[in-house]
Design a protein around this motif. Structure first.
Motif, PDB file in Angstrom:
ATOM      1  N   LEU A 111       0.852  -1.199   0.000  1.00  0.00           N
ATOM      2  CA  LEU A 111       0.000   0.000   0.000  1.00  0.00           C
ATOM      3  C   LEU A 111       0.878   1.235   0.000  1.00  0.00           C
ATOM      4  CD1 LEU A 111      -2.382  -1.334   2.797  1.00  0.00           C
ATOM      5  CD2 LEU A 111      -2.846  -1.305   0.337  1.00  0.00           C
ATOM      6  N   THR A 112       0.461   2.253  -0.749  1.00  0.00           N
ATOM      7  CA  THR A 112       1.303   3.451  -0.866  1.00  0.00           C
ATOM      8  C   THR A 112       0.514   4.712  -0.537  1.00  0.00           C
ATOM      9  OG1 THR A 112       0.789   3.469  -3.238  1.00  0.00           O
ATOM     10  CG2 THR A 112       2.886   2.505  -2.585  1.00  0.00           C
TER      11      THR A 112
ATOM     12  N   LEU B  51      -4.725   3.370   7.334  1.00  0.00           N
ATOM     13  CA  LEU B  51      -4.563   2.037   6.758  1.00  0.00           C
ATOM     14  C   LEU B  51      -4.127   1.045   7.836  1.00  0.00           C
ATOM     15  CD1 LEU B  51      -2.803   2.858   3.373  1.00  0.00           C
ATOM     16  CD2 LEU B  51      -5.013   1.723   3.660  1.00  0.00           C
ATOM     17  N   TYR B  52      -3.241   1.492   8.684  1.00  0.00           N
ATOM     18  CA  TYR B  52      -2.806   0.614   9.768  1.00  0.00           C
ATOM     19  C   TYR B  52      -3.982   0.258  10.658  1.00  0.00           C
ATOM     20  CZ  TYR B  52       0.038  -1.582  13.307  1.00  0.00           C
ATOM     21  OH  TYR B  52       0.575  -2.513  14.161  1.00  0.00           O
ATOM     22  N   GLY B  53      -4.810   1.275  10.899  1.00  0.00           N
ATOM     23  CA  GLY B  53      -6.000   1.044  11.724  1.00  0.00           C
ATOM     24  C   GLY B  53      -6.882  -0.038  11.127  1.00  0.00           C
ATOM     25  N   GLN B  54      -6.984  -0.036   9.791  1.00  0.00           N
ATOM     26  CA  GLN B  54      -7.833  -1.031   9.117  1.00  0.00           C
ATOM     27  C   GLN B  54      -7.282  -2.442   9.281  1.00  0.00           C
ATOM     28  OE1 GLN B  54      -8.636  -0.235   4.929  1.00  0.00           O
ATOM     29  NE2 GLN B  54      -8.477   1.944   5.392  1.00  0.00           N
ATOM     30  N   HIS B  55      -5.961  -2.584   9.208  1.00  0.00           N
ATOM     31  CA  HIS B  55      -5.382  -3.926   9.135  1.00  0.00           C
ATOM     32  C   HIS B  55      -4.649  -4.359  10.394  1.00  0.00           C
ATOM     33  CE1 HIS B  55      -6.425  -3.901   4.921  1.00  0.00           C
ATOM     34  NE2 HIS B  55      -5.754  -2.786   4.729  1.00  0.00           N
TER      35      HIS B  55
ATOM     36  N   TYR C 217       4.772  -1.107   8.652  1.00  0.00           N
ATOM     37  CA  TYR C 217       5.260   0.019   7.872  1.00  0.00           C
ATOM     38  C   TYR C 217       6.601  -0.325   7.250  1.00  0.00           C
ATOM     39  CZ  TYR C 217       1.856   2.927  10.393  1.00  0.00           C
ATOM     40  OH  TYR C 217       0.709   3.468  10.912  1.00  0.00           O
ATOM     41  N   MET C 218       6.907   0.331   6.123  1.00  0.00           N
ATOM     42  CA  MET C 218       8.228   0.169   5.530  1.00  0.00           C
ATOM     43  C   MET C 218       8.689   1.504   4.962  1.00  0.00           C
ATOM     44  SD  MET C 218       9.588  -2.380   2.547  1.00  0.00           S
ATOM     45  CE  MET C 218       9.611  -1.311   1.117  1.00  0.00           C
ATOM     46  N   ALA C 219       9.921   1.858   5.256  1.00  0.00           N
ATOM     47  CA  ALA C 219      10.473   3.077   4.674  1.00  0.00           C
ATOM     48  C   ALA C 219      11.386   2.665   3.509  1.00  0.00           C
ATOM     49  CB  ALA C 219      11.225   3.899   5.706  1.00  0.00           C
TER      50      ALA C 219
ATOM     51  N   PRO D 143       3.837 -10.011   7.375  1.00  0.00           N
ATOM     52  CA  PRO D 143       2.623  -9.184   7.305  1.00  0.00           C
ATOM     53  C   PRO D 143       1.812  -9.500   6.062  1.00  0.00           C
ATOM     54  CG  PRO D 143       4.514  -7.931   6.559  1.00  0.00           C
ATOM     55  CD  PRO D 143       5.052  -9.267   6.995  1.00  0.00           C
ATOM     56  N   ASP D 144       0.527  -9.275   6.120  1.00  0.00           N
ATOM     57  CA  ASP D 144      -0.310  -9.381   4.919  1.00  0.00           C
ATOM     58  C   ASP D 144      -0.286  -8.068   4.144  1.00  0.00           C
ATOM     59  OD1 ASP D 144      -2.716 -11.238   6.861  1.00  0.00           O
ATOM     60  OD2 ASP D 144      -1.151 -11.982   5.515  1.00  0.00           O
ATOM     61  N   TYR D 145       0.020  -6.984   4.872  1.00  0.00           N
ATOM     62  CA  TYR D 145       0.030  -5.666   4.244  1.00  0.00           C
ATOM     63  C   TYR D 145       1.325  -4.955   4.602  1.00  0.00           C
ATOM     64  CZ  TYR D 145      -4.869  -6.602   3.569  1.00  0.00           C
ATOM     65  OH  TYR D 145      -6.036  -7.190   3.210  1.00  0.00           O
TER      66      TYR D 145
END
Lengths: 762, 293, 161
Positions: free
Chosen positions: B7-8, B18-22, B28-30, B46-48
């Motif tokens: 996700l971007t 988005l984090y709240g959703q999943h 997260y990734m930087a 992770p799935d996301y």
């Protein structure tokens, strides 16, 4: 010696396959995909020493995409690797090291194969492990292999020439010390891998990174026989090899497992190591524990050398256990010393096991010998460089082990080092110089029943040559050497020569790319074939030109009579003339060159090589006395190479060897804890990076060996042989501490410096 | 690697949402140079994967010339910091630290925020931020908060960030005049090192250019998290800086440290290096202050 | 799970449907058949997988394919001209012994290119710093540094050495 300039030999010709590699078109084992190919993965032991109580592969077998799962139960009894025949490719009943292969899977993808490995359930009963080879020799030590009855291998590594005890009594000065050297990894950038497949008649083809195509073929045929497949063919094909350095001088479990998997699932099976596996499951350099005594008379002439070694053999046996046979070379023949005694014991432990690595024991033995030469020189009050000159080998020497020294440029190499580096000159605080010499085989090494190499040469109608050689190129330049030698002999250009070395179906026998023998042996084989063909060409030209063959010259693609403008013809035109005439001929020849060297007898005597390479290295270091960090400021590596066939590639071998040796001396080690590899990655296994790169001078001494092709001797290994003692000697020169264990880390140096400060000066 | 959906988000709010959703199925990734290694090893599945790369506000590198504050966005790469003339001149401790993280290939992609969040004991990125009294601005489901970088780390691989929180930026307060700073990473070879020990020193001098107004001594791989050697700092504060007192500070810092034996080296050697390098970095700071006059 | 990406690869516009978890290395080697970029360790510790993304050298084993969207990517396959002429760096590595087994070479050459494109007058120290992440076991780096130096002179209009 100033040698006559030749046309192609002696030229700095770029590596023949370098352009292909620079374009990313070279195909390594990583890049090869065959139709229908599936992927194999190996499951390794979870313990250093344990009984296998139960293996359940049912869940793994049931995973969709898995074609077969094998364990030690599926390995034929007679399938054993290594010369000691103690190593089945999959272990049964018991594991003796973390590296033991306990199961293998073939699946339609790597991911599925990995998943299947996790589904194999194994019940182990842990056993006490033994990780110290000296402890393993004690009578109450756990046995690694019960059937073997002792942890000490039954090997003949023992010699005594002259009378060492008497010589010691008569010596004016004696030094005695204990040294240890560590496990290091080859770290080839291209990881190991193989693809095995069978045809409908059960003949095997195997793509594999091997340095021993012919002996590997023999190993695989023995495996096939053990599998009940007798009188089959085994074809060994080498892809472009991403580094060798000796790591591929023995066959490995993953090759035999690929064969077993391919046979079980009737598909080509590819096994490819990832980097962690490469560190853990590829055999290392042989570690050593060395006890040495050397003595000299009051004038510095060596009187005796007495050495005893304990070698950690690990859980199984590969070529590491034969390194003593090569260590004997510097032990008996580096410098003139009449009284020599040596004994080496190889001891089973639950650690990893070792095989060949560049230098094959010579770096280890030379570390001890050349460090103690400096210690002896200091005790005797003699300059270290002079000490070496006093005892240097000379042409015509016969060493106690029976080595016939033909060409020998050791003296010139020591001179070359002094010329480039002011070893005896003044130095700033913390700066020191060190020197160390080497002897290595330069003309093959008779460690097997044959030291030979075959070459088959054919010329076509266009003046182009295909030469099929048993030799192996792994980046060091065997292809160039062969092409340059043939081109020189036949008056052609290097681009006219196609060197084929990749396929046992096509290429003749060779014992292997080791012992720095490729230039000498494969080179002589190619030269022999070229000479045969040349003789026929000259005969034909003699008929055409009407002059005797010895008046005809072949050069730059032409064949001519010097001084006679009429009698000249392009070589390819002559070839077509010879071909397209009644009872025409095509030019082809074969030659098998087996050097006139000797196997070692029961007393270990024998002229192992036709000629010997010599060298001397000088190094300048700066030691930071507060941190113990050693910086290499300058390096000179002088080698007696007979003749440099290709100076560009020769320098590459020297530079690469030196940096490998510096890593051995200063930064590299496989760290283990109770048999487990703790640093199987490039982050914690410290290879030199470009930022650690050192300026290296590589003067070449050309002594023209009469037996070498165009006078050449070998150079592949010498670069890493005297590096460690040169550095150790330089550190002592700089700050007065002698480190006797490798690698020489900042911590060791700092600890020694602190220890020295505590003790009063003596 | 296990499969995931990438996700971007374009803003921090969107990312947090988005984090709240999943929730735990998302990470997260930087830059990815730490996260992808962990994904490959199976440390996380992770799935996301919520990428922070497209969030512009996280990538700013800006010095406020009026206030002297420096803002470093979390997704600023090590290479951008390394190449910045402003950083090289005015924040040499940052330059020293980031220019030797991994390799250039890693630095071109790896971010300062990612380095801090990864919370490895070596913490090349954290040490300069701590020495410069940096403050981390964090945003998450419960809103924004600030945490001093020195208080960010709980234990190896664990920061005070709660699930869903994103490190947005680090603010470095204006430096005092007459400040010099330096960092050294000590290892067996010249590059590609996870260090045996990392030492950062910052000194601010009073107008007499001799007396220490402020000292920061920060150590990496000297304990489970990057640590300040408070006792050593106290030793220097208000004192005339001489080689001798720097030597004492090094001794004190070594005694304060919590070094251990590890694959990379022994506790004994680490202590020795703290002794030596605190002194050497202190002297380097003095040189920098002198040269800046 | 799958994403359609669009990027420029060696000067050509490419559209590709990729799986989100693919690395750029996997996309290049396994999906697109461009075997020039090598996997030496898979962990960003050896540099054999180095490619250039928007002018920066990156380890493609630690770069997600999905992040390649909208980027300009150069791999070893794109260096030589269409008529077969090698890029000056490639030619220099060939001529100066910079290549032995060749496994590190594509990554080494791409790292060198990224450096010299940005800093045509890089000093030896700057070259060493830029190449520190490319491990070579064969050459000892000496002839690699000589190759880069020679290419540097050629590329900055130095002509014959």
């Amino acid at each position: 010696m100033i040698l006559k300039e030749l046309n192609v030999v002696g030229k700095r010709i770029p590596k023949l396959d370098a352009a292909k590699k620079a374009m990313g078109r070279a195909e390594y084992i990583q890049d090869i995909k065959l139709p229908g190919m599936v992927y194999g993965k190996i499951l390794y032991s979870r313990y250093a020493h344990a009984n296998i109580v139960k293996i359940d592969t049912s869940r793994a077998k049931a995973l969709p995409g898995v074609l077969c799962v094998l364990t030690g139960e599926d390995v034929p009894k007679k399938m054993r690797m290594g010369f000691y025949k103690d190593n089945p490719p999959l272990k049964k009943g018991k594991v003796c090291s973390f590296r033991d292969e306990v199961a293998a899977v073939a699946a339609i993808s790597n991911e599925i194969a990995k998943k299947a490995l996790d589904m194999i359930e194994i019940q182990y009963e842990e056993l006490p492990g033994i990780f110290d080879p000296e402890k393993a020799m004690e009578p109450d030590s756990p046995l690694v292999h019960d059937y073997h009855k002792t942890n000490v291998l039954n090997l003949p590594w023992k010699l005594h020439y002259g009378d060492v005890e008497k010589a010691e009594k008569e010596s004016a000065f004696v030094v005695e010390e204990r040294f240890t050297t560590q496990w290091v990894s080859h770290c080839c950038l291209g990881t190991s891998g193989a693809i095995a497949l069978f045809d409908s008649s059960n003949n095997l083809t195997i793509y594999t990174n091997t340095q021993i195509p012919s002996l590997a073929q023999k190993d695989f045929l023995e495996s096939l026989k053990a599998m009940g497949l007798e009188n089959k063919r085994a074809r060994v094909i080498k892809p472009i090899i991403g580094g060798g350095f000796g790591s591929k001088l023995d066959t490995y479990a993953y090759e035999h497992i690929a064969i077993l998997l391919a046979h079980a699932c009737r598909r080509p099976v590819k096994i490819l190591f990832d980097r962690a596996e490469e560190f853990k499951a590829v055999s290392t350099r042989q570690p050593t524990i060395i006890y040495i005594k050397q003595g000299c008379d009051k004038n510095g002439k060596l009187t005796f050398r007495d050495m005893r070694m304990v070698l950690d053999n690990g859980a199984y046996t590969s070529w590491g256990a034969t390194t003593p046979s090569v260590m004997m070379m510097p032990i008996t023949s580096l410098y003139r010393v009449e009284n020599v005694r040596y004994e080496a014991k190889c001891v089973y432990t639950n650690n990893t096991y070792s095989q060949a690595m560049r230098g094959y024991g010579n770096p280890q033995a030379t570390f001890a010998i050349e460090s103690t030469i400096d210690m002896l020189a200091e005790k005797a009050g003699i300059d270290r460089v002079e000490m070496r000159r006093i005892n240097r080998n000379q042409p015509g020497d016969l060493t106690p082990q029976g080595f016939k020294i033909s060409s020998c440029g050791l003296s010139e190499c020591i001179d070359a080092v002094e010329k480039e580096m002011d070893i005896k000159g003044p130095r700033e605080k913390g700066v020191g110089f060190g020197i160390a010499s080497l002897i290595h085989v330069g003309g093959g090494a008779r460690i097997y029943k044959s030291d030979g190499c075959g070459a088959i040469l054919k010329m076509d109608d266009y003046g182009k040559v295909d030469i099929f050689t048993g030799g192996t190129d792994m980046g060091q330049g065997l292809d160039n050497i062969t092409a340059q030698i043939v081109a020189e002999e036949l008056g052609l250009l290097v681009e006219d020569i196609n060197v084929v070395h990749s396929d046992t179906d096509v290429c003749p026998w060779d014992v292997g790319a080791h012992a720095s023998r490729s230039t000498f042996v494969a080179g002589n084989a190619a030269l022999g074939a070229a000479k045969k063909v040349k003789a026929v060409i000259l005969e034909e030209a003699a008929k055409t030109f009407g002059v005797p063959p010895d008046q005809i010259v072949m050069k730059a693609r032409n064949i001519f009579v010097p001084g006679d403008a009429e009698k000249t013809m392009p070589i390819d035109k002559l070839l077509r003339k010879v071909h397209f005439s009644p009872q025409g001929k095509m030019l082809m020849a074969d030659y098998f060159y087996d050097p006139d060297n000797e196997n070692m007898g029961k007393d270990m005597k024998g002229n192992m090589s036709v000629t010997y390479a010599f060298g001397a290295h000088g190094v300048k270091v700066k030691v930071d006395e507060e941190t113990g960090k050693v910086e290499v400021l300058d390096y000179v590596a002088a080698h007696d190479v007979g003749r440099a066939i290709n100076p560009l590639l020769l320098e590459g071998q020297v530079y690469g060897g030196v940096v490998m040796g510096l890593g051995y001396a200063l930064t590299e080690e496989v760290v283990t804890r109770d048999g487990k590899n703790m640093n199987p990655n490039f982050r914690d296994y410290k290879l030199f990076t470009a930022k650690d790169a050192v300026r290296i001078k590589a003067p070449v001494v050309e002594t023209y060996d009469e037996y070498g092709p165009f006078g050449a001797k070998g150079i592949g290994e010498p670069g890493c042989v005297p590096t460690a003692p040169a550095v150790a000697n330089a550190i002592y020169d700089a700050v007065g501490v002698r480190i006797t264990t490798l690698p020489i880390t900042p911590e060791k140096v700092l600890a020694a410096l602190k220890e020295k400060k505590k003790r009063p000066l003596n | 690697m296990k499969e995931f959906t990438y996700l971007t988000p374009a803003t921090v709010e969107e990312a947090v949402s988005l984090y709240g959703q999943h929730s735990e199925t998302a990470k997260y990734m930087a830059g990815g140079t730490d996260v992808i290694v962990k994904l490959k090893d199976g440390w996380m599945e992770p799935d996301y994967l919520i990428s922070l790369k497209k969030i512009e506000e996280l990538s700013e590198l800006r010095k406020n010339e009026a206030t002297g504050d420096l803002t470093i966005g979390a997704t600023v790469t090590h290479a951008v910091l390394e190449k910045s003339i402003m950083i090289q001149k005015e924040y040499p401790i940052i330059y020293d630290a980031v220019s030797n993280i991994g390799s250039l290939q890693v630095r071109n992609v790896g971010t300062i925020g990612g380095n801090l969040i990864n919370a490895v004991p070596s913490a090349d990125g954290a040490i300069p931020m701590i020495a410069l009294d940096g403050v981390a601005l964090i945003q998450g489901p419960s809103g924004e908060r600030s945490v001093a970088v020195k208080d960010l780390f709980i234990e190896p691989y664990k920061t005070v960030l709660k699930p869903g929180e994103i490190l947005k930026k680090i603010t470095i307060p204006a430096q005092a005049p007459r400040t010099g700073s330096a960092y050294i990473k000590f290892g067996r070879r010249a590059a590609m090192e996870l260090p045996l020990i990392g030492i950062g020193v910052l000194l601010s001098l009073k107008e007499d250019l001799q007396t220490c107004a402020k000292a920061r001594i920060v150590l990496g791989v000297a304990g489970p998290t990057p640590m300040r050697a408070y006792e050593a700092e106290k030793l220097l504060a208000g004192q005339r800086i001489t080689e001798d007192i720097l030597r004492q500070a090094g001794e004190t810092a070594a005694d304060e440290s919590k070094v251990r034996d590890s694959v990379r080296g022994s506790a004994w050697h680490r202590k020795e290096m703290i002794r030596v390098q605190v002194r050497r970095m202190g002297l380097k700071c003095m040189d920098i202050i002198k040269n800046n006059r | 799970m799958t994403t359609k990406i669009s990027f420029i690869l060696n000067g050509d516009r490419i559209s590709y449907e990729i799986k989100d978890h693919w690395t750029l290395l996997h996309l290049l080697r396994e999906e697109m058949g461009l075997i020039g970029t090598k996997e030496g360790c898979g962990n960003g510790e050896c540099g054999a997988c180095t490619v250039i993304v928007d002018k920066l050298a990156v380890n493609s084993c630690l770069y997600l394919a999905v992040d390649a969207d909208g980027k300009t990517i150069d791999t070893i396959e794109g260096l030589a001209s269409t008529d077969g002429t090698l890029h000056p760096l490639q030619q220099s590595f060939v001529d100066n012994g910079g290549i032995q087994c060749g496994f590190c070479s594509p990554g080494m050459i791409m790292s060198s290119k990224a450096l010299l494109d940005e800093n045509p007058n890089a000093t030896e120290d700057e070259v060493k710093h830029a190449l520190a992440g490319n491990i070579c076991r064969c050459t000892g780096y000496v002839q690699i540094l000589e190759s880069v130096e020679a290419a540097k002179r050629h590329m900055s209009g130095g002509g014959q050495s």
